[in-house]
Design an enzyme around this catalytic site. Structure first.
Site, mmCIF file in Angstrom:
data_model
loop_
_atom_site.group_PDB
_atom_site.id
_atom_site.type_symbol
_atom_site.label_atom_id
_atom_site.label_comp_id
_atom_site.label_asym_id
_atom_site.label_seq_id
_atom_site.Cartn_x
_atom_site.Cartn_y
_atom_site.Cartn_z
ATOM 1 N N TRP A 154 38.858 28.603 -14.992
ATOM 2 C CA TRP A 154 40.101 27.196 -15.083
ATOM 3 C C TRP A 154 39.674 26.273 -16.118
ATOM 4 O O TRP A 154 41.001 25.590 -15.475
ATOM 5 C CB TRP A 154 38.909 27.197 -14.052
ATOM 6 C CG TRP A 154 37.275 26.752 -13.998
ATOM 7 C CD1 TRP A 154 36.582 28.180 -13.047
ATOM 8 C CD2 TRP A 154 37.262 25.828 -14.777
ATOM 9 N NE1 TRP A 154 35.262 27.290 -13.523
ATOM 10 C CE2 TRP A 154 35.310 25.952 -14.892
ATOM 11 C CE3 TRP A 154 36.993 24.920 -15.241
ATOM 12 C CZ2 TRP A 154 34.628 25.246 -15.228
ATOM 13 C CZ3 TRP A 154 35.714 23.643 -16.208
ATOM 14 C CH2 TRP A 154 34.648 24.283 -15.761
ATOM 15 N N ASN A 155 39.370 26.412 -17.042
ATOM 16 C CA ASN A 155 39.115 25.243 -18.036
ATOM 17 C C ASN A 155 39.858 24.844 -18.128
ATOM 18 O O ASN A 155 40.630 23.423 -18.515
ATOM 19 C CB ASN A 155 38.183 25.193 -18.598
ATOM 20 C CG ASN A 155 37.829 26.138 -19.760
ATOM 21 O OD1 ASN A 155 38.563 27.467 -19.608
ATOM 22 N ND2 ASN A 155 37.047 26.268 -20.587
ATOM 23 N N LYS A 178 45.154 37.044 -13.057
ATOM 24 C CA LYS A 178 44.025 37.255 -11.807
ATOM 25 C C LYS A 178 43.832 35.341 -12.745
ATOM 26 O O LYS A 178 42.564 35.075 -13.269
ATOM 27 C CB LYS A 178 43.241 37.909 -11.738
ATOM 28 C CG LYS A 178 42.307 38.477 -10.318
ATOM 29 C CD LYS A 178 41.954 36.948 -9.850
ATOM 30 C CE LYS A 178 40.141 36.649 -10.660
ATOM 31 N NZ LYS A 178 39.659 34.930 -9.836
ATOM 32 N N PRO A 179 44.498 34.404 -12.534
ATOM 33 C CA PRO A 179 43.821 33.214 -12.705
ATOM 34 C C PRO A 179 42.541 32.915 -11.381
ATOM 35 O O PRO A 179 41.762 33.151 -10.848
ATOM 36 C CB PRO A 179 44.492 32.241 -11.734
ATOM 37 C CG PRO A 179 46.167 33.267 -10.892
ATOM 38 C CD PRO A 179 45.321 34.663 -11.130
ATOM 39 N N SER A 230 32.563 33.495 -18.164
ATOM 40 C CA SER A 230 31.427 33.379 -18.431
ATOM 41 C C SER A 230 30.628 34.496 -19.149
ATOM 42 O O SER A 230 31.314 35.785 -18.959
ATOM 43 C CB SER A 230 30.983 32.784 -17.514
ATOM 44 O OG SER A 230 30.708 34.192 -16.450
ATOM 45 N N GLU A 250 36.355 37.263 -24.086
ATOM 46 C CA GLU A 250 35.941 36.067 -25.074
ATOM 47 C C GLU A 250 34.847 35.269 -23.802
ATOM 48 O O GLU A 250 35.747 34.544 -23.138
ATOM 49 C CB GLU A 250 37.798 35.215 -24.668
ATOM 50 C CG GLU A 250 38.480 35.666 -25.450
ATOM 51 C CD GLU A 250 38.523 35.604 -26.736
ATOM 52 O OE1 GLU A 250 38.093 34.460 -27.019
ATOM 53 O OE2 GLU A 250 38.997 36.567 -27.747
ATOM 54 N N CYS A 284 34.653 26.263 -23.889
ATOM 55 C CA CYS A 284 34.492 27.237 -24.716
ATOM 56 C C CYS A 284 33.366 27.051 -25.964
ATOM 57 O O CYS A 284 32.417 27.425 -26.229
ATOM 58 C CB CYS A 284 34.955 28.523 -24.428
ATOM 59 S SG CYS A 284 35.869 27.970 -25.057
ATOM 60 N N GLU A 384 24.221 27.192 -22.439
ATOM 61 C CA GLU A 384 25.746 26.221 -22.294
ATOM 62 C C GLU A 384 26.014 25.393 -21.159
ATOM 63 O O GLU A 384 25.711 25.833 -20.036
ATOM 64 C CB GLU A 384 26.964 27.426 -22.110
ATOM 65 C CG GLU A 384 28.415 26.075 -22.252
ATOM 66 C CD GLU A 384 29.390 27.388 -22.092
ATOM 67 O OE1 GLU A 384 29.096 28.105 -21.357
ATOM 68 O OE2 GLU A 384 30.553 27.649 -23.060
HETATM 69 P P1 NAD Z 1 34.011 32.589 -14.973
HETATM 70 O O1 NAD Z 1 32.949 34.078 -15.237
HETATM 71 O O2 NAD Z 1 32.747 32.629 -13.251
HETATM 72 O O3 NAD Z 1 34.978 33.405 -13.778
HETATM 73 C C1 NAD Z 1 36.470 33.613 -14.971
HETATM 74 C C2 NAD Z 1 37.197 34.601 -14.016
HETATM 75 O O4 NAD Z 1 36.674 35.866 -13.588
HETATM 76 C C3 NAD Z 1 37.878 34.265 -13.091
HETATM 77 O O5 NAD Z 1 38.764 34.850 -12.620
HETATM 78 C C4 NAD Z 1 36.964 34.119 -11.909
HETATM 79 O O6 NAD Z 1 37.263 34.382 -10.791
HETATM 80 C C5 NAD Z 1 36.570 35.960 -12.192
HETATM 81 N N1 NAD Z 1 35.484 36.601 -12.402
HETATM 82 C C6 NAD Z 1 33.953 36.357 -11.563
HETATM 83 N N2 NAD Z 1 33.672 37.437 -11.148
HETATM 84 C C7 NAD Z 1 34.075 38.543 -11.636
HETATM 85 C C8 NAD Z 1 33.872 40.150 -11.419
HETATM 86 N N3 NAD Z 1 32.833 40.128 -11.067
HETATM 87 N N4 NAD Z 1 34.909 40.686 -12.053
HETATM 88 C C9 NAD Z 1 36.121 40.726 -12.509
HETATM 89 N N5 NAD Z 1 36.398 38.931 -12.179
HETATM 90 C C10 NAD Z 1 35.590 38.241 -12.009
HETATM 91 O O7 NAD Z 1 34.060 31.448 -15.181
HETATM 92 P P2 NAD Z 1 34.936 30.706 -15.561
HETATM 93 O O8 NAD Z 1 32.874 29.538 -14.651
HETATM 94 O O9 NAD Z 1 36.180 30.031 -14.815
HETATM 95 O O10 NAD Z 1 34.332 29.236 -16.899
HETATM 96 C C11 NAD Z 1 34.088 29.098 -17.667
HETATM 97 C C12 NAD Z 1 33.039 29.912 -18.539
HETATM 98 O O11 NAD Z 1 34.164 30.435 -19.590
HETATM 99 C C13 NAD Z 1 32.473 29.303 -19.689
HETATM 100 O O12 NAD Z 1 31.195 29.692 -20.128
HETATM 101 C C14 NAD Z 1 33.020 29.344 -20.586
HETATM 102 O O13 NAD Z 1 32.508 29.033 -22.467
HETATM 103 C C15 NAD Z 1 34.155 30.434 -20.743
HETATM 104 N N6 NAD Z 1 35.185 30.054 -21.363
HETATM 105 C C16 NAD Z 1 35.309 31.006 -23.200
HETATM 106 C C17 NAD Z 1 36.723 31.194 -23.734
HETATM 107 C C18 NAD Z 1 36.514 30.915 -25.016
HETATM 108 O O14 NAD Z 1 37.698 31.431 -25.426
HETATM 109 N N7 NAD Z 1 35.612 32.106 -25.115
HETATM 110 C C19 NAD Z 1 37.705 30.051 -23.431
HETATM 111 C C20 NAD Z 1 37.208 29.534 -21.940
HETATM 112 C C21 NAD Z 1 36.186 29.608 -21.460
#
Ligand code: NAD
Length: 483
Positions: A154-155, A178-179, A230, A250, A284, A384
């Site tokens: 979401w960020n 999948k947003p 994450s 990522e 991130c 983090e």
């Molecule tokens: P998250 O992992 O909770 O969710 C990311 C996505 O995955 C969402 O769409 C969520 O619905 C989905 N999801 C959740 N559980 C799942 C599963 N078991 N199987 C498949 N999909 C699933 O992360 P968040 O809280 O939305 O985002 C923050 C994290 O993203 C931070 O840790 C940040 O560092 C990371 N991030 C990394 C980058 C990069 O380029 N490396 C960029 C932006 C954010």
């Protein structure tokens, strides 16, 4: 055209059209005000399956669509999105919290990424290999891998979606996106742009939470999963993908900055302020921890505290040019407060912020916070936070600072400030991160590969490498008999 106060109703976008989906809807509230911002379906697996089938059908045609034609579609999508920059920006601010001008910047960068990948689509080429027998020729060609699942956080809801959408479709793949359940509204606006520019089925969108994401990742007809999110979810996907599915991850991490005695201290303070607190630290590649050499430590800490105190924190819709808006999730808000409390308990000094701003707003607002003299054991120095908090610690020997910088989980980005050439090359060589920025804090540009190491995952986005992610090789050996 959506008005600023309209609640956005999201519907799955499949085969070029919007569809209702089963499951209890998800309500997304504005984190600055608590007002309802968007309503989205929580798609069960049969709705995920419908979207994947659409991507599979469209792939049969899209993979053979000439690169120049794919490029025209992507340029067209960029043009359509460019006419809706403000609307897209408002939708991001309302559900994600970043101030409107910053959201505008995100959408503008997304539009550039679409143009960039439109052009890269035409630059994919293979090679020929001489054989050791006369009358033979080997041709190596690159082909799209197939239908892709793009799962995003979401960020940066529009920009991160854009990299996957643009890279995959430029390569000739179709995609199911999948947003995040926290930012569905901006994806709905995006689907309206896609409907005007792309053939049906090339880009599909399904809404839902982690269960929907899991159903998509585990779908047998998905050839490649491109995930940003994450570490925890990335690891879960890594373990659960069925069969042999391509995967790029990522993930997050804890990003360090090193400031030496030879740094331009003012430039380092400006850089640290920007990269620690932009998007309320929910990046991130946000700077989580800063190691500063003895000779400039006090000057740096005082300067950073002053700069952090000068930032404005406000509802980013009402004040589009605020520096810091509301945080997106109550979970990360609480974690940031926990990390501040932990740093205090471990003897660190809070030199800026440390608490919510003075106001009676119900929103998830927090003052940009700097903790100095933070011990390595403090959570802020190795986990983090994903909030507006940065820890600062002192070092004497550069080698020790590099060891500590490399010592936390994740290897996405590291930053360094020095004007000394030997220090510059030592830092650039020894920091074990996928991105190292020296004397600047903008680690990612669209035409250079961007990816993490170690716990931060594998695979690159941006640049031609970001497109290669969606291509596979084929060796064609021809016997033509010409001597
Ligand atoms: P998250 O992992 O909770 O969710 C990311 C996505 O995955 C969402 O769409 C969520 O619905 C989905 N999801 C959740 N559980 C799942 C599963 N078991 N199987 C498949 N999909 C699933 O992360 P968040 O809280 O939305 O985002 C923050 C994290 O993203 C931070 O840790 C940040 O560092 C990371 N991030 C990394 C980058 C990069 O380029 N490396 C960029 C932006 C954010």
């Amino acid at each position: 055209m959506h008005h600023h106060t309209d609640v956005i109703t999201c519907r799955n976008f499949v085969d070029g059209d919007w569809r209702d989906a089963g499951g209890d809807p998800i309500d997304r509230h504005n984190p600055a005000t608590g007002d309802l911002a968007a309503v989205a379906p929580r798609s069960p697996s049969r709705d995920v399956d419908a979207a994947v089938r659409s991507a599979v059908r469209a792939f049969a045609t899209w993979r053979k669509t000439l690169p120049a034609e794919r490029a025209r579609h992507l340029h067209r999508l960029a043009e359509v999105c460019a006419t809706r920059v403000d609307e897209l920006a408002v939708s991001i601010t309302r559900e994600q919290g970043k101030p409107r001008n910053e959201a505008r910047g995100e959408v503008t960068k997304f539009v550039s990424a679409l143009h960039y990948y439109a052009e890269e689509a035409e630059r994919v080429s293979g090679r020929t290999i001489p054989n050791d027998t006369a009358g033979f020729l080997s041709i190596v060609q690159k082909e799209p891998v197939g239908p892709v699942a793009g799962i995003v956080p979401w960020n940066y809801p529009i920009e991160l979606t854009g990299w996957k959408l643009a890279g995959a479709t430029a390569a000739g793949c179709t995609i199911v996106l999948k947003p995040s359940e926290y930012t569905p509204g901006s994806a709905q606006l995006l689907s309206e742009c896609v409907a005007e520019a792309m053939p049906p089925g090339v880009v599909n969108i399904v809404y839902g939470d982690g269960e929907t994401g899991q159903a998509l990742a585990e779908h047998p007809d998905i050839a490649k999963i491109a995930f940003t999110g994450s570490m925890r979810t990335g690891q879960a996907i890594y373990r659960s993908v069925s069969g042999i599915t391509g995967l790029s991850l990522e993930l997050g991490g804890s990003c360090p900055m090193i400031v030496t005695d030879r740094a331009d201290v003012d430039a380092a303070i400006t850089g640290a302020t920007r990269r620690s607190f932009r998007n309320a630290g929910q990046i991130c590649i946000a700077i989580n921890r800063i190691y500063v050499q003895d000779g400039v430590y006090d000057e740096f800490v005082a300067g950073l505290a002053k700069a952090a105190d000068a930032l404005t924190v406000a509802d980013g819709l009402a004040e589009p040019d605020a520096d810091v808006g509301a945080m997106t999730m109550s979970e990360t808000y609480r974690r940031t407060l926990d990390h501040i409390a932990d740093a205090r308990a471990q003897g660190a000094r809070v030199v800026a912020g440390g608490e919510p701003p003075q106001s009676d707003s119900p929103g998830l607002f927090l003052r940009p916070t700097v903790v100095a003299d933070a011990p390595d054991e403090a959570l802020v120095m190795h986990e983090e936070t994903f909030g507006p908090l940065v820890g600062v610690a002192r070092f004497t020997e550069l080698g020790d600072a590099i060891t500590r910088a490399n010592g936390a989980p994740g290897g996405l980005a590291a930053y360094a400030y020095t004007t000394d050439t030997t220090e510059t090359f030592t830092l650039a060589g020894d920091l074990d991160f996928g991105n190292v920025a020296v004397n600047n804090v903008d680690a990612g540009i669209i035409n250079a590969p961007y990816g993490g190491r170690r716990e931060s995952g594998f695979g690159s986005e941006h640049g031609p490498e970001g497109l290669e992610n969606y291509l596979q090789l084929k060796h064609i050996r021809l016997r033509h008999n010409a001597q």
